[in-house]
Design an enzyme around this catalytic site. Structure first.
Site, short mmCIF file in Angstrom:
data_model
loop_
_atom_site.label_atom_id
_atom_site.label_comp_id
_atom_site.label_asym_id
_atom_site.label_seq_id
_atom_site.Cartn_x
_atom_site.Cartn_y
_atom_site.Cartn_z
N ASP A 80 44.26 34.09 44.05
CA ASP A 80 45.27 33.33 43.40
C ASP A 80 45.92 33.84 42.08
O ASP A 80 46.39 33.46 41.13
CB ASP A 80 44.50 32.10 42.84
CG ASP A 80 43.49 32.04 41.64
OD1 ASP A 80 42.91 33.26 41.89
OD2 ASP A 80 43.21 31.19 41.03
N SER A 85 40.55 30.70 45.13
CA SER A 85 40.80 32.16 44.57
C SER A 85 40.26 33.34 45.34
O SER A 85 40.85 33.45 46.31
CB SER A 85 39.66 31.69 43.36
OG SER A 85 39.65 32.71 42.33
N ASP A 138 43.13 39.23 42.75
CA ASP A 138 42.27 38.28 43.57
C ASP A 138 43.21 37.25 44.27
O ASP A 138 44.46 37.24 44.17
CB ASP A 138 41.18 37.32 43.04
CG ASP A 138 41.87 36.42 41.90
OD1 ASP A 138 42.65 36.68 41.41
OD2 ASP A 138 41.03 35.40 41.73
N ASP A 159 44.43 35.43 39.28
CA ASP A 159 43.98 35.24 37.74
C ASP A 159 42.88 36.20 37.49
O ASP A 159 42.61 36.10 36.33
CB ASP A 159 43.64 33.61 37.53
CG ASP A 159 42.21 33.50 38.31
OD1 ASP A 159 41.93 34.29 39.31
OD2 ASP A 159 41.77 32.24 38.25
#
Length: 452
Positions: A244, A104, A242, A246
Site C-alpha cells: 500500500d 499493506s 510495500d 506507506d
C-alpha cells in the site's frame, strides 16, 4: 490498543477477503456504520475510497460504497492509490473520511479496511470502538450479503493532485538512475511516474500487478530484489515499497540495504542541522523494534529516542505527545509530521533524495556512520492467541535470555497486531548470540503453543 476487539487491530480491520470480518455482510455493515457515524457530524458526508491491487479490492470497495449510500453518504473513488495518498487527499480535499481497502504487506488473499478522519489521521481507538459496535449490530440485523453492487468510476484528478503535491517536495534528479520495486502494489504506476517527472532514469521491477502477486517475492519485504538490480544495472539508488506504499526500504549503490532506522538517523541529523528538532525534549520516536544502535547514535547528538508500540498509529501518538516532528519504524514507515499525517513511502523517498541532492553525497556515504546491531527475528504462528504473561515456561525462558543479553543486547517478545503470530526479536553485539538466543525463546514459545 486493541484489547477485546473483534474487528479493529493495530492497523484497521484485517482478514481473508470473503471471510469474517471481511465477508460481504460485514463489509457492507462497515460502510453503513461509517455513514451513520459521519451523519452525526455532517448532513451530507463525502467519503474518499482508495484501494491497492489485490483481486478482492474492487469488490470490497463496492461493498463499502453500497453501505455508505444506504446511509446517504457519498462515496468518491480514487482508484488504485497508496494509503498515504488517501490520507493526504482526505485532509486537503475536504472529505469527511477516507477509506483504504488494503492489507499493506500481507499476501494477496488478505485484505483490510483503514479509516482516516477529515484531518488525515487514522481514527482514534475510541472512534474505532464505536464503529465496531455499530458494525456488529448492523451485521446481525442484516446478515444476508448484497447480490447487486454498483461499480465506481475512479477520478484520476485525485491521483494527479497527490502526485503534484509530491512533485513539489522532490529535487530535480537530472538523469539519476533509480531502481523502483513497488511489490506489484499501489505504487506500481505512481512511483515510476513521479520519478520520471523529476528527471530520473527509472528501472522498474515489481510494477506489474495481476491481482495475486502483490508482495509476492517483491517489495519492502524482499529488498534483496532491488539490491540485485542496483548492483546489476549500476543504479545510484534502489527503493522498495510495500503493497500500500506507506513503507520504503532503500538500497545504496554499494548494495547496502537501508531500513527505516537508518532513514531516521539520516533525517534526524539533517533536521538537527536545520534547527527543526527544537522541541524541549529533542525527541525522535521509534518503536520497541528500533535497533539499539539508533538509540545510542541519536543520544550522541543529544536526541532522545522514545519507543512506541509497533504500528505507525502508535508512533504518531507518541510524536504528538512529545511534540516530535520525526518518527518511524525499522520496517520503513517514516512519518514527517511537518509534511504529512502518516507514513508515506513516496514522501520518504523524496526526503532521502533531497538530502542526497543537497549534500552531493550518495546514500552509502550519508549512512556510513550508522551501524546497527545484528538482529534476528522469528515469527511463531498460532491459532488461538497465547497468554504470554501467564505462562511460567515462557516467562522462565524469557528471563534467562534477558540475563544472557544483559549489557550486550535486548529481547522483544510481542503478539502481532496484524497477523496471528508471536514475534521474537533479539539484538546482540554478535550475530551468533542474536540467532541462538532468538531460537531458544522461539522454541519455548512454539512448544507452549503446541501443548495448549
Amino acid at each position: 490498543m486493541n484489547r477485546g476487539r473483534q474487528l479493529f487491530g493495530t492497523d484497521g480491520i484485517r482478514g481473508i477477503a470473503g471471510e469474517f470480518p471481511l465477508d460481504p455482510a460485514s463489509v457492507y455493515a462497515f460502510g453503513r456504520a461509517l455513514g451513520r457515524w459521519l451523519k452525526q457530524q455532517t448532513d451530507q458526508p463525502r467519503v474518499l475510497l482508495g484501494m491497492d491491487t489485490r483481486e478482492s479490492s474492487p469488490t470490497l470497495v463496492m461493498q463499502v460504497a453500497a453501505g455508505l449510500r444506504r446511509e446517504q453518504a457519498r462515496p468518491i473513488f480514487a482508484g488504485v492509490i497508496t494509503t498515504p495518498g488517501v490520507a493526504w487527499l482526505t485532509r486537503t480535499m475536504g472529505f469527511d473520511a477516507g477509506v483504504v481497502v488494503s492489507a499493506s504487506h500481507n499476501p494477496y488473499r488478505d485484505n483490510g479496511l483503514k479509516v482516516f478522519g477529515p484531518d488525515g489521521f487514522k481514527l482514534p481507538d475510541q472512534a474505532e470502538q464505536e464503529l465496531e459496535g455499530a458494525i456488529l449490530e448492523l451485521r446481525q440485523a442484516e446478515p444476508q450479503p448484497l447480490t447487486q453492487l454498483e461499480p465506481l468510476a475512479p477520478q484520476s484528478s485525485l491521483t494527479d493532485a497527490y502526485l503534484e503535491w509530491l512533485y513539489s517536495h522532490g529535487p530535480q534528479l537530472d538523469g539519476m538512475k533509480i531502481v523502483v520495486d513497488a511489490g506489484h502494489g499501489a505504487a506500481s504506476q505512481l512511483a515510476p511516474r513521479l520519478l520520471t517527472e523529476l528527471g530520473a532514469t527509472v528501472h522498474s521491477i515489481g510494477c506489474e500487478p495481476d491481482g495475486r502477486n502483490i508482495n509476492a517475492g517483491y517489495g519492502a519485504l524482499f529488498p534483496e530484489r532491488a539490491q540485485q538490480e542496483v548492483l546489476q544495472t549500476g543504479a545510484q539508488l534502489g527503493v522498495s515499497f510495500d503493497g500500500d506504499g506507506d513503507r520504503a526500504i532503500f538500497t545504496c549503490s554499494t548494495g547496502r540495504i537501508v531500513d527505516g532506522d537508518a532513514v531516521l538517523w539520516l533525517c534526524a541529523r539533517w533536521y538537527l542541522e536545520e534547527g527543526w528538532i527544537a522541541n524541549p525534549a529533542r525527541v525522535v520516536v521509534g518503536t520497541v523494534m528500533s535497533n539499539f544502535a539508533l538509540e545510542k547514535a541519536l543520544a550522541e547528538r543529544g536526541i532522545r529516542l522514545v519507543r512506541a508500540p509497533v504500528g505507525d498509529k502508535y508512533v504518531l501518538e507518541e510524536m504528538l505527545r512529545h511534540g516530535a516532528i520525526l518518527g518511524g519504524e525499522p520496517s520503513g514507515h517514516v512519518i514527517f509530521l511537518r509534511l504529512a499525517t502518516t507514513g508515506d513511502g513516496l514522501l520518504t523517498l523524496l526526503q532521502v533524495l533531497r538530502r542526497v541532492a543537497a549534500t552531493g553525497d550518495d546514500l552509502a556515504t550519508l549512512v556510513r556512520d550508522y551501524r546497527p546491531y545484528p538482529q534476528h527475528l522469528i515469527n511463531v504462528r498460532f491459532q488461538n492467541r497465547p497468554q504470554l504473561d501467564n505462562n511460567p515456561a515462557i516467562q522462565s525462558v524469557v528471563e534467562q535470555a534477558e540475563r544472557k543479553l544483559a549489557g550486550r543486547g535486548r529481547l522483544v517478545v510481542r503478539v502481532s497486531g496484524t497477523e496471528p503470530v508471536v514475534r521474537i526479536m533479539v539484538e546482540a553485539e554478535s550475530e551468533q548470540l542474536a540467532v541462538s538466543t532468538c531460537e531458544e525463546v522461539a522454541n519455548a514459545i512454539r512448544s507452549a503453543i503446541e501443548s495448549g
